[in-house]
Design an enzyme around this catalytic site. Structure first.
Site, PDB file in Angstrom:
ATOM      1  N   TYR A 151       0.838  -1.208   0.000  1.00 56.73           N
ATOM      2  CA  TYR A 151       0.000   0.000   0.000  1.00 56.73           C
ATOM      3  C   TYR A 151       0.868   1.251   0.000  1.00 56.73           C
ATOM      4  O   TYR A 151       0.626   2.191  -0.760  1.00 56.73           O
ATOM      5  CB  TYR A 151      -0.915  -0.015   1.218  1.00 56.73           C
ATOM      6  CG  TYR A 151      -1.881   1.144   1.271  1.00 56.73           C
ATOM      7  CD1 TYR A 151      -2.998   1.163   0.446  1.00 56.73           C
ATOM      8  CD2 TYR A 151      -1.675   2.209   2.141  1.00 56.73           C
ATOM      9  CE1 TYR A 151      -3.896   2.227   0.480  1.00 56.73           C
ATOM     10  CE2 TYR A 151      -2.560   3.271   2.188  1.00 56.73           C
ATOM     11  CZ  TYR A 151      -3.670   3.279   1.356  1.00 56.73           C
ATOM     12  OH  TYR A 151      -4.548   4.339   1.389  1.00 56.73           O
ATOM     13  N   LYS A 155       1.081   4.265  -2.933  1.00 54.37           N
ATOM     14  CA  LYS A 155       0.718   5.663  -2.716  1.00 54.37           C
ATOM     15  C   LYS A 155       1.900   6.609  -2.960  1.00 54.37           C
ATOM     16  O   LYS A 155       1.710   7.752  -3.369  1.00 54.37           O
ATOM     17  CB  LYS A 155       0.150   5.827  -1.304  1.00 54.37           C
ATOM     18  CG  LYS A 155      -1.200   5.137  -1.114  1.00 54.37           C
ATOM     19  CD  LYS A 155      -2.226   5.616  -2.133  1.00 54.37           C
ATOM     20  CE  LYS A 155      -3.596   5.044  -1.892  1.00 54.37           C
ATOM     21  NZ  LYS A 155      -4.602   5.562  -2.867  1.00 54.37           N
ATOM     22  N   THR A 186     -13.661   5.319   7.338  1.00 54.63           N
ATOM     23  CA  THR A 186     -14.370   4.576   6.303  1.00 54.63           C
ATOM     24  C   THR A 186     -14.260   3.090   6.632  1.00 54.63           C
ATOM     25  O   THR A 186     -13.392   2.693   7.417  1.00 54.63           O
ATOM     26  CB  THR A 186     -13.748   4.825   4.910  1.00 54.63           C
ATOM     27  OG1 THR A 186     -12.426   4.276   4.888  1.00 54.63           O
ATOM     28  CG2 THR A 186     -13.702   6.313   4.589  1.00 54.63           C
TER      29      THR A 186
END
Length: 267
Positions: A151, A155, A186
């Site tokens: 991840y 990014k 979220t």
């Protein structure tokens, strides 16, 4: 001049905006905000929306599928001729640590988080004219040593794509900017209560963010109000990345000084 009682046109009136990840928690809030400002929103996701948003043209698309992007570009050219804005919001997370990571896993994360935005830019920038705007949603993981390498690498890479695109497309009058959200509430960012408390303690503004904290910046960067902003990277993280890991030390020194007034704080 507007007639008395007339509604002021939205900041994105007559603009066609493509938004990926439109069915996610953050994407849905962004889609509503853009539609509320008058944009014609083409909302893309790999699944149909459970709760369709008024003013959003929902379409199913896998952002890692080059052929799907080519087909969409052809359809949008026929229907709208021009695309004014693109928001690369779709992403998948990964919590696999260095020793657990497989080649297949990192390839999938990079396909969605990096190749997807790149394919979108390649497909849709030819439909943009002077004044077009592209917003890539990275993360503060893309500016720090966040522990999940897949991840984090994706990014960081998206920031590189954004910067290269801002140079390449600037001559056409197309702006490219990057948003780096912090800890946003979220479903994708759900954590155990103890970890949530630890994360919140690292945020100077003392709360986790919400999708509503991101949407206004997306709207601004797509609007003509940001006409001379390109190649920028804007953190929306309550100040988390800004202190470079020093908040915990600052808090500890403050507590120590309060407990022992004779003790002087030292840098």
């Amino acid at each position: 001049m507007l007639a008395r009682g007339a509604l002021k046109p939205g900041r994105l009136s007559r603009k066609v905006v493509v938004l990926t990840g439109a069915c996610g928690a953050q994407g849905a809030v962004e889609a509503r905000a853009l539609a509320a400002e008058g944009a014609t929103v083409i909302g893309l996701d790999v699944r149909e929306p459970e709760d369709p948003i008024d003013g959003v043209d929902h379409r199913v698309l896998d952002v890692a599928d080059a052929a799907a992007w080519s087909s969409l570009a052809g359809a949008l050219r026929e229907q709208h001729e021009t695309v004014h804005g693109l928001v690369n919001n779709a992403a998948i997370t990964s919590r696999a640590r260095l020793g657990e990571l497989s080649a297949e896993h990192i390839e999938r994360v990079l396909a969605i988080n990096v190749t997807g935005p790149l394919l979108a830019i390649q497909a849709l920038s030819p439909l943009m004219t002077d004044g077009g705007s592209i917003v890539n949603v990275s993360s503060i993981a893309g500016s720090t040593g966040h522990f999940p390498p897949a991840y984090t690498a994706s990014k960081w890479a998206l920031r590189g794509v954004s910067r290269a695109a801002s140079v390449e497309l600037g001559r056409l009058g197309i702006r490219v900017n990057t948003i780096l959200p912090g800890v946003i509430e979220t479903p994708m960012a759900q954590t155990p209560a103890a970890l949530t408390a630890l994360l919140t303690d690292e945020i100077p503004l003392a709360r986790r963010g919400a999708a509503q904290d991101i949407a206004p910046l997306v709207t601004f960067l797509l609007s003509d109000e940001s006409a001379w902003i390109s190649g920028a990277e804007i953190a929306v993280d309550g100040g988390q990345a800004g202190h470079g890991g020093m908040k915990r030390l600052s808090d500890a020194l403050r507590i120590a000084t309060t407990t022992n007034p004779d003790q002087q704080e030292r840098p």
